[in-house]
Design an enzyme around this catalytic site. Structure first.
Site, PDB file in Angstrom:
ATOM      1  N   LYS A  71       0.830  -1.186   0.085  1.00 16.33           N
ATOM      2  CA  LYS A  71      -0.029  -0.111   0.116  1.00 16.33           C
ATOM      3  C   LYS A  71       1.054   1.334  -0.041  1.00 16.33           C
ATOM      4  CE  LYS A  71      -4.203  -1.706   0.057  1.00 16.33           C
ATOM      5  NZ  LYS A  71      -5.063  -1.705  -1.209  1.00 16.33           N
TER       6      LYS A  71
ATOM      7  N   SER B 222       1.389  -9.938  -1.172  1.00 18.15           N
ATOM      8  CA  SER B 222       1.013  -8.409  -0.913  1.00 18.15           C
ATOM      9  C   SER B 222       1.406  -7.833   0.415  1.00 18.15           C
ATOM     10  CB  SER B 222      -0.477  -8.174  -1.401  1.00 18.15           C
ATOM     11  OG  SER B 222      -1.104  -8.847  -0.655  1.00 18.15           O
TER      12      SER B 222
ATOM     13  N   GLU C 259     -10.011   5.745   2.964  1.00 20.61           N
ATOM     14  CA  GLU C 259     -10.584   4.793   3.502  1.00 20.61           C
ATOM     15  C   GLU C 259      -9.601   3.450   3.829  1.00 20.61           C
ATOM     16  OE1 GLU C 259     -10.264   5.094   0.188  1.00 20.61           O
ATOM     17  OE2 GLU C 259      -9.516   2.998   0.008  1.00 20.61           O
TER      18      GLU C 259
END
Lengths: 400, 261
Positions: free
Chosen positions: A92, A381, A114
């Site tokens: 991220k 991830s 969010e």
């Protein structure tokens, strides 16, 4: 697919994508698109972005050969792209770095985001702390409960975490609230969307920032194996890590791309979020995309043990790639993901995030069809520290 | 010239601003909804805007979101909304407008939706998540003479307002403030300046102001800069707080009175 060059100038991937948002936001979307198009050719911006990726985020992340997992299955060689080693523990931050630099150039004083699993919220709060910008993160009440460590991290980083109590109290509702905040405060606020979803230019912007994963993977596998992989596997909620690793390989037709969605309790129940497997095209949160919806076009409440996959929509580029059959999409249940996580931890000493565990679990479904001279890359991830409580609650003796 | 435009023009010529009242269809309950809507029309609403409930209404604040959730719990479907519209169009000559988000309309099948809405006597349609950019995609089929009412907001530039005015039919929906629907205690000077600017740019259509209006005083203050007003959240809140028709009728009487000049 040769010469793949989407989205088009209207922000569409085929029929998907677009800008289905209230009029208030349209000028801000144009401003964002124009600024991004200027900045991506600006040497100062590129240098600052690359420096932060290298010296703050810790890129490039390694491509790790999963020796024992490969021996366990006895088929294709398995590599893990280690986004779990990014600063803050997931892919991220790749996007948060890019967007905070854009927000800075736009002169925005306030950032909103969010988050589902909390990883995007932590990444955004981290960049806001580093740049001294006010940060507000919307998070569903249910996700706050199941991702306590990340909630605490965000608060520690100085972010305000606003619980969202509407709807299913998960990522979908947190996104609605973030959009409503943006509609209200658009003049001084930049919304850092965390996946390849939302109105144009977000799906393109986030993809471009995440495509660093695929670019590195390509260089690394060519360096190690002197050839491209046969398969790339990644989990898909909104789909940012997946498009990040897929995108640089889209024109390489011999590389099979596999996206893995969350089947929750199973596709025969209504407790899943397998949007591409069971959804249909719809208009949701600014985009035309595959959507899980009922017979009246109301958006379905969905389920996954993994907060990061618990979303009824998906990035519009994935919808296009599915229709073109360039990417194959499958699904994995909560139980299958848990088993894969325990197996990976035991064999490789790596505890994957629950999201990534869905991608790993797909090995069980297809690896027997592969041969020893083939290569699989799985995008890991994120790391599983944030999911420890879920792993503890669900651990069974027969997983040993 | 559209029916809605002519209708508002007739009202304006009688020294009155048009009063459009928003109700979420199927709220607070399905069985008594028609009675509520008829009372709203009888109490002085000039236009009735029926909201098609949606699970994820992006442009709405908590009050209308709540009414939407309740209407969905009551199993209100798009078909039900069209039936309500037909009954109300048979009851009154006043224009019935539908407000719905893109997905339920798209899912119903757009062409069938516009056809059924027109057959039901609906005069216009507002889709808040279909801006100018998606107009040609969304309204690519026969819209059966429905007026498509687009929105302008404080962030719309003069050039955009002109384009939106050109594409809209019936009236242009002018959003008073950046934000979602709701009740506002007061409006700042910048709001009035912006309304004045917007009203001066719009040439082709009538302009109605919505979002935040909750008092007769608001209507009086906005009157110089519009041809009418739209009130939603205040009415829904009144029903939510005290589900008595008398209170709703009284407030609409007051608002209707404030529209006369």
């Amino acid at each position: 697919m040769k010469n793949y060059n989407l989205p088009d100038t209207t922000g569409k991937f085929g029929i998907y994508g677009g800008r289905f948002v209230p009029e208030t936001l349209i000028p801000a979307l144009y401003e964002l698109e124009t600024t991004y198009n200027d900045l991506k050719n600006d040497p100062d911006f590129i240098n600052e972005y690359n420096q932060l990726q290298r010296e703050y985020n810790g890129r490039p992340t390694p491509l790790t050969y999963a020796d024992r997992l490969t021996k366990y299955y006895g088929k294709a060689k398995i590599y893990l792209k280690r986004e779990d080693l990014c600063h803050t523990g997931a892919h991220k931050l790749n996007n948060a770095i890019g967007q905070i630099l854009i927000a800075k150039r736009l002169g925005k004083q306030r950032i909103i985001a969010e988050t589902g699993a909390g990883q995007h919220g932590v990444a955004t709060a981290t960049m806001c702390a580093k740049f001294g910008i006010k940060c507000v993160v919307y998070m569903g009440e249910l996700d706050i409960e199941r991702q306590k460590p990340n909630v605490f991290r965000m608060k520690l980083l100085g972010a305000e975490v606003i619980p969202v109590t509407s709807g299913s109290k998960t990522l979908k509702d947190a996104t609605n609230e973030a959009i409503r905040d943006w509609v209200t405060n658009v003049r001084d606020t930049h919304y850092i969307i965390g996946s390849v979803v939302g109105p144009h230019p977000y799906p393109m912007l986030v993809r471009d920032f995440q495509s660093i994963i695929g670019k590195e993977t390509k260089e690394q596998i060519l360096s190690i194996e002197k050839r491209l992989p046969d398969y790339i596997v990644a989990c898909v909620g909104g789909g940012s890590n997946a498009i990040g690793i897929f995108y640089p390989f889209i024109n390489d037709e011999n590389v099979k791309l596999i996206g893995v969605e969350a089947a929750g309790y199973g596709l025969n129940t209504n407790k899943h979020c397998a949007t591409l497997s069971l959804g249909s095209p719809g208009i949701f949160q600014g985009m035309l995309t595959y959507l899980l919806q009922d017979e009246n076009g109301q958006v379905s409440e969905v389920h996954s043990i993994s907060a990061g996959l618990d979303y009824p929509g998906v990035g519009p580029e994935h919808s296009f790639l599915k229709d073109q059959s360039r990417v194959q999409y499958f699904s994995i249940t909560d139980e299958e993901a848990l088993k894969a996580a325990y197996l990976t931890t035991k064999l490789e000493g790596i505890l994957p995030a629950l999201e990534s565990a869905h991608a790993i679990a797909y090995l069980e479904k297809f690896i027997q069809q592969t041969s020893k001279d083939e290569i699989i890359v799985i995008n890991l991830s994120g790391r599983g520290d944030k999911d420890l409580s879920t792993y503890m609650e669900n651990f069974k003796e027969d997983y040993k | 010239m559209s029916f809605i435009h002519n209708y508002i023009d007739t009202i304006n010529k009688k020294n009155r601003k048009a009063l459009s009242i928003f109700l979420t269809a199927g709220f607070p309950d399905k069985n008594n909804f028609i009675e509520l809507a008829k009372s709203v029309l009888d109490a002085g609403a000039d236009i009735l805007e029926l909201g098609i409930p949606f699970s994820d209404p992006l442009a709405d604040g908590p009050i209308i979101q709540t009414s939407s959730t309740i209407a969905l719990k009551n199993n209100t479907t798009t078909k039900d909304v069209l039936k309500y519209a037909e009954q109300l169009a048979n009851y009154s000559e006043k224009p019935i407008i539908l407000m719905g988000y893109a997905n339920p309309i798209n899912h119903y099948n757009k062409n069938n939706f516009f056809k059924d809405a027109s057959s039901a006597g609906v005069k216009g349609i507002i889709v808040p998540d279909v801006p100018l950019e998606e107009y040609d995609y969304f309204f690519d089929c026969d819209i059966y003479n429905l007026d498509v009412i687009l929105l302008v907001t404080p962030t719309s530039t003069n050039d955009r307002i002109k384009l939106i005015d050109h594409k809209s039919k019936g009236f242009v929906y002018c959003v008073s403030v950046t934000g979602t629907t709701g009740i506002k205690d007061s409006f700042g000077e910048d709001t009035y300046n912006n309304l004045k600017r917007t009203y001066s740019v719009i040439e082709k259509n009538k302009m109605l102001i919505g979002f935040g209006i909750s008092k007769s005083e608001d209507i009086k203050n906005f009157a110089p800069y519009c041809d009418g007003v739209i009130v939603g959240s205040k009415i829904i809140k009144t029903i939510l707080d005290n589900n008595k028709l008398d209170n709703t009728v009284r407030i609409i009487n007051e608002f209707s009175e404030a529209c006369n000049f």
